[in-house]
Design an enzyme around this catalytic site. Sequence first.
Site, PDB file in Angstrom:
ATOM      1  N   LYS A  25       0.852  -1.194   0.000  1.00 36.90           N
ATOM      2  CA  LYS A  25       0.000   0.000   0.000  1.00 36.90           C
ATOM      3  C   LYS A  25       0.885   1.240   0.000  1.00 36.90           C
ATOM      4  O   LYS A  25       1.733   1.416   0.889  1.00 36.90           O
ATOM      5  CB  LYS A  25      -0.883  -0.050   1.245  1.00 36.90           C
ATOM      6  CG  LYS A  25      -2.174   0.718   1.146  1.00 36.90           C
ATOM      7  CD  LYS A  25      -3.034   0.372   2.356  1.00 36.90           C
ATOM      8  CE  LYS A  25      -4.350   1.087   2.331  1.00 36.90           C
ATOM      9  NZ  LYS A  25      -5.050   0.941   3.617  1.00 36.90           N
TER      10      LYS A  25
HETATM   11  C1  E4P Z   1      -8.322   2.119   3.459  1.00 38.73           C
HETATM   12  O1  E4P Z   1      -7.596   1.259   3.054  1.00 38.73           O
HETATM   13  C2  E4P Z   1      -8.249   2.705   4.793  1.00 38.73           C
HETATM   14  O2  E4P Z   1      -7.641   1.770   5.651  1.00 38.73           O
HETATM   15  C3  E4P Z   1      -9.580   3.001   5.408  1.00 38.73           C
HETATM   16  O3  E4P Z   1     -10.638   2.577   4.594  1.00 38.73           O
HETATM   17  C4  E4P Z   1      -9.727   4.343   5.996  1.00 38.73           C
HETATM   18  O4  E4P Z   1     -10.983   4.404   6.620  1.00 38.73           O
HETATM   19  P1  E4P Z   1     -11.365   5.513   7.695  1.00 38.73           P
HETATM   20  O5  E4P Z   1     -11.617   6.795   6.973  1.00 38.73           O
HETATM   21  O6  E4P Z   1     -12.632   4.991   8.329  1.00 38.73           O
HETATM   22  O7  E4P Z   1     -10.216   5.620   8.660  1.00 38.73           O
END
Ligand code: E4P
Length: 217
Positions: free
Chosen positions: A87
């Site tokens: 990522k």
């Molecule tokens: C995506 O990969 C992120 O981990 C995640 O969806 C972020 O979500 P949040 O805005 O609820 O922290």
Amino acid sequence: MKFFIDTANLDQIREAQSLGVLDGVTTNPSLMAKEGITGQNNIIQHYIDICEIVDGDVSAEVIAVDFDGMVKEGNNLASLHPQIVVKIPMIEDGIKALKYFSDNGIKTNCTLVFSSGQALLAAKAGASYVSPFIGRLDDNSTDGLNLIEEIRLVYDNYAYQTEILAASVRHTMHIVNCAKIGADVMTGPLSAIKGLLNHPLTDIGLAKFLSDHKKGN
Ligand code: E4P
């Protein structure tokens, strides 16, 4: 539509996996910290543990923000398990890193995407997944679902293979609406996934079927 769970909590990952509808997991540094997973060795072991629970892709985020650092960290993460997807944040060096990993056959997830222009760049760099954060846009009076629609249009115009991974999903209707507008994947909490089960007419109907069956026997 693929279902990913957005957590580093092993019990929730096991529960989602046991439903039989889980296609992968996304994590991020905040989710790891929330579970109290700190220190390089523990973090690495946690990614391996997650990979051993699920059958699909597991996103593991780099901490470095420079190209060389992202390449080094990403290669280490990718070597942990064949299910690991590296990522990478949507920043200038991140685009270069996405291209590097794409050229080297390593799957990537471009994270922190908030515009269709950013999504276009991620696709051109060869990202396997692009993660628009719809909940965080909604939190800022901007319709996150509109962004999914825009990216769908842009990607379909040029047949980009990058999969749209709707991220920052907060509730069940986010999932339903993402499915209606053609997101390839959604990642959300277990509560949102299990929320898809709910309908009062199902509960009422089942109670009636069971009581009628009892009467007839
Ligand atoms: C995506 O990969 C992120 O981990 C995640 O969806 C972020 O979500 P949040 O805005 O609820 O922290």
